[in-house]
Enzyme design. Structure first.
Site, PDB file in Angstrom:
ATOM      1  N   ARG A 162      -4.559 -19.880   2.504  1.00  0.00           N
ATOM      2  CA  ARG A 162      -5.334 -18.758   1.939  1.00  0.00           C
ATOM      3  C   ARG A 162      -5.969 -19.161   0.601  1.00  0.00           C
ATOM      4  O   ARG A 162      -7.129 -18.841   0.342  1.00  0.00           O
ATOM      5  CB  ARG A 162      -4.428 -17.539   1.758  1.00  0.00           C
ATOM      6  CG  ARG A 162      -3.952 -16.950   3.073  1.00  0.00           C
ATOM      7  CD  ARG A 162      -3.045 -15.750   2.856  1.00  0.00           C
ATOM      8  NE  ARG A 162      -2.445 -15.343   4.122  1.00  0.00           N
ATOM      9  CZ  ARG A 162      -1.994 -14.134   4.384  1.00  0.00           C
ATOM     10  NH1 ARG A 162      -2.063 -13.191   3.478  1.00  0.00           N
ATOM     11  NH2 ARG A 162      -1.456 -13.842   5.549  1.00  0.00           N
ATOM     12  N   LYS A 208       9.966  -8.398   4.138  1.00  0.00           N
ATOM     13  CA  LYS A 208       8.855  -7.465   4.381  1.00  0.00           C
ATOM     14  C   LYS A 208       8.218  -7.656   5.758  1.00  0.00           C
ATOM     15  O   LYS A 208       7.512  -6.773   6.236  1.00  0.00           O
ATOM     16  CB  LYS A 208       7.799  -7.571   3.277  1.00  0.00           C
ATOM     17  CG  LYS A 208       6.954  -8.817   3.275  1.00  0.00           C
ATOM     18  CD  LYS A 208       5.996  -8.827   2.094  1.00  0.00           C
ATOM     19  CE  LYS A 208       5.237 -10.114   1.960  1.00  0.00           C
ATOM     20  NZ  LYS A 208       4.087 -10.249   2.837  1.00  0.00           N
ATOM     21  N   ASP A 209       8.470  -8.797   6.424  1.00  0.00           N
ATOM     22  CA  ASP A 209       7.898  -9.030   7.757  1.00  0.00           C
ATOM     23  C   ASP A 209       8.698  -8.352   8.872  1.00  0.00           C
ATOM     24  O   ASP A 209       8.217  -8.272  10.004  1.00  0.00           O
ATOM     25  CB  ASP A 209       7.835 -10.537   8.063  1.00  0.00           C
ATOM     26  CG  ASP A 209       6.796 -11.261   7.217  1.00  0.00           C
ATOM     27  OD1 ASP A 209       5.879 -10.595   6.700  1.00  0.00           O
ATOM     28  OD2 ASP A 209       6.915 -12.496   7.061  1.00  0.00           O
ATOM     29  N   CYS A 222       5.128  -4.014   9.709  1.00  0.00           N
ATOM     30  CA  CYS A 222       4.451  -4.594   8.547  1.00  0.00           C
ATOM     31  C   CYS A 222       2.980  -4.193   8.496  1.00  0.00           C
ATOM     32  O   CYS A 222       2.284  -4.514   7.549  1.00  0.00           O
ATOM     33  CB  CYS A 222       4.611  -6.117   8.527  1.00  0.00           C
ATOM     34  SG  CYS A 222       3.846  -6.958   9.908  1.00  0.00           S
ATOM     35  N   ARG A 274      -1.960  -2.187   4.221  1.00  0.00           N
ATOM     36  CA  ARG A 274      -1.611  -1.565   2.937  1.00  0.00           C
ATOM     37  C   ARG A 274      -2.543  -2.040   1.828  1.00  0.00           C
ATOM     38  O   ARG A 274      -3.058  -1.230   1.049  1.00  0.00           O
ATOM     39  CB  ARG A 274      -0.158  -1.922   2.585  1.00  0.00           C
ATOM     40  CG  ARG A 274       0.270  -1.596   1.166  1.00  0.00           C
ATOM     41  CD  ARG A 274       1.625  -2.212   0.874  1.00  0.00           C
ATOM     42  NE  ARG A 274       1.615  -3.651   1.057  1.00  0.00           N
ATOM     43  CZ  ARG A 274       1.228  -4.522   0.130  1.00  0.00           C
ATOM     44  NH1 ARG A 274       0.820  -4.095  -1.035  1.00  0.00           N
ATOM     45  NH2 ARG A 274       1.241  -5.809   0.373  1.00  0.00           N
ATOM     46  N   ARG A 275      -2.759  -3.358   1.750  1.00  0.00           N
ATOM     47  CA  ARG A 275      -3.642  -3.883   0.706  1.00  0.00           C
ATOM     48  C   ARG A 275      -5.075  -3.406   0.916  1.00  0.00           C
ATOM     49  O   ARG A 275      -5.767  -3.043  -0.031  1.00  0.00           O
ATOM     50  CB  ARG A 275      -3.604  -5.418   0.703  1.00  0.00           C
ATOM     51  CG  ARG A 275      -2.322  -5.995   0.114  1.00  0.00           C
ATOM     52  CD  ARG A 275      -2.362  -7.510   0.106  1.00  0.00           C
ATOM     53  NE  ARG A 275      -1.141  -8.071  -0.442  1.00  0.00           N
ATOM     54  CZ  ARG A 275      -0.490  -9.106   0.084  1.00  0.00           C
ATOM     55  NH1 ARG A 275      -0.951  -9.686   1.185  1.00  0.00           N
ATOM     56  NH2 ARG A 275       0.608  -9.567  -0.486  1.00  0.00           N
ATOM     57  N   ARG A 323      -6.248 -14.684   7.190  1.00  0.00           N
ATOM     58  CA  ARG A 323      -5.016 -15.118   7.851  1.00  0.00           C
ATOM     59  C   ARG A 323      -4.669 -16.524   7.379  1.00  0.00           C
ATOM     60  O   ARG A 323      -5.459 -17.198   6.743  1.00  0.00           O
ATOM     61  CB  ARG A 323      -5.208 -15.115   9.379  1.00  0.00           C
ATOM     62  CG  ARG A 323      -5.325 -13.745  10.016  1.00  0.00           C
ATOM     63  CD  ARG A 323      -4.022 -12.966  10.030  1.00  0.00           C
ATOM     64  NE  ARG A 323      -2.910 -13.789  10.518  1.00  0.00           N
ATOM     65  CZ  ARG A 323      -2.594 -13.956  11.800  1.00  0.00           C
ATOM     66  NH1 ARG A 323      -3.285 -13.370  12.736  1.00  0.00           N
ATOM     67  NH2 ARG A 323      -1.561 -14.704  12.143  1.00  0.00           N
TER      68      ARG A 323
END
Length: 300
Positions: free
Chosen positions: A155, A78-79, A244, A131-132, A149
């Site tokens: 996180r 996905k990156d 991304c 997106r989130r 980040r």
């Protein structure tokens, strides 16, 4: 005996992923070493929206392969930006981990009666992904959003320290790292609530296009099913000219009729079914373009 140098980022998740590939190749008798590469995304702590270019977590890893410093790059698929670099090929897409999103909430911020997500009104939610953020704003406009980040363990630590009330992460990373989440409320979100990123949960094994030896060695790691579903999701992303940081959710699933593709874009969901990745990506793109005339097909 084949010798393979794997280029990887130095985060715990990236090293887990590269280590998994190393193990698979060693079973075939290869001698494997890891080459740890620092990327722009690792160096800079700016919000993604303020960073220049694309491929913040992948370009430096790809450059190591192109320059001959390494033979193989292992990426979180996905990156990868949709634009493909000259001289490299995705030689294998291994079996995919669960693509869904996970919501983690501090006990003090939990509200199981809340609509949409079990988080108290006005809570502070952390995520850096466009997106989130876009889906969260639609789902819970009352929440305050703050950039988040750092690698996955970082996180989770920030959440535990109270810097956030809730955060969103990819379920795949949490499963791979087997992190201790005791004391935190965790909910795996159905794709009807939060549509994941294109290729979430999948790995991309990338080598030089002319490296036939390595392509052959990687062949047993390739999962045709994962390649097809990811192909549909990223096919749509490519038509929207996305990296991304495109606010696009996309998830394809195999069905007896071919592939079903669910997408989230511009505040609503789109769905289509078609026999091939190309056809289903085109079908969903046509639906999006009908409602968003400003969208121009990137491949034209």
């Amino acid at each position: 005996m084949d010798r393979v140098r794997i280029a990887t980022r130095g985060s715990r998740l990236a090293l887990w992923q590269a280590g998994w590939v190393k193990e698979q190749l060693e079973r075939q008798g290869a001698r494997v070493e890891l080459v740890v590469v620092e990327t722009q995304g690792d160096r800079e702590s700016l919000p993604f929206a303020q960073m220049q270019g694309q491929g913040f977590f992948t370009k430096a890893v790809q450059d190591a392969v192109l320059s001959g410093e390494a033979d193989l790059a292992v990426h979180s698929y996905k990156d990868l930006p949709s634009a493909r670099p000259e001289g490299l090929v995705i030689a294998a897409v291994p079996p995919r981990e669960d693509p869904r999103e996970v919501l983690l909430v501090r006990a003090e911020a939990l509200d199981e009666a809340a609509q949409g997500l079990p988080v108290r009104p006005g809570a502070l939610a952390g995520t850096s992904a466009a997106r989130r953020q876009a889906q969260l704003r639609q789902l819970r406009p009352d929440l305050s959003l703050k950039e988040l980040r750092g690698n996955v363990p970082t996180r989770v630590d920030k959440l535990r320290r109270g810097e956030y009330d809730a955060i969103l992460l990819a379920y795949a990373g949490l499963k791979r790292l087997e992190l201790d989440l005791r004391g935190l409320y965790t909910q795996v979100l159905p794709t009807t609530v939060m549509v994941p990123a294109p290729a979430q949960g999948a790995l991309a094994l990338e080598c030089r296009s002319d490296d036939q030896r390595l392509k052959t060695l990687l062949q047993p790691l390739d999962d045709p099913q994962a390649r097809r579903t990811v192909g549909a999701e990223r096919g749509l992303m490519q038509k929207l000219a996305g990296g991304c940081q495109l606010a696009l959710g996309a998830l394809a699933q195999a069905t007896p009729q071919g592939l079903a593709l669910l997408a989230w874009y511009g505040g609503r969901r789109y769905q289509a079914q078609a026999p091939t990745p190309e056809a289903v990506a085109q079908a969903v793109f046509d639906q999006i373009r009908a409602e968003h005339p400003e969208v121009v097909c990137a491949s034209h």
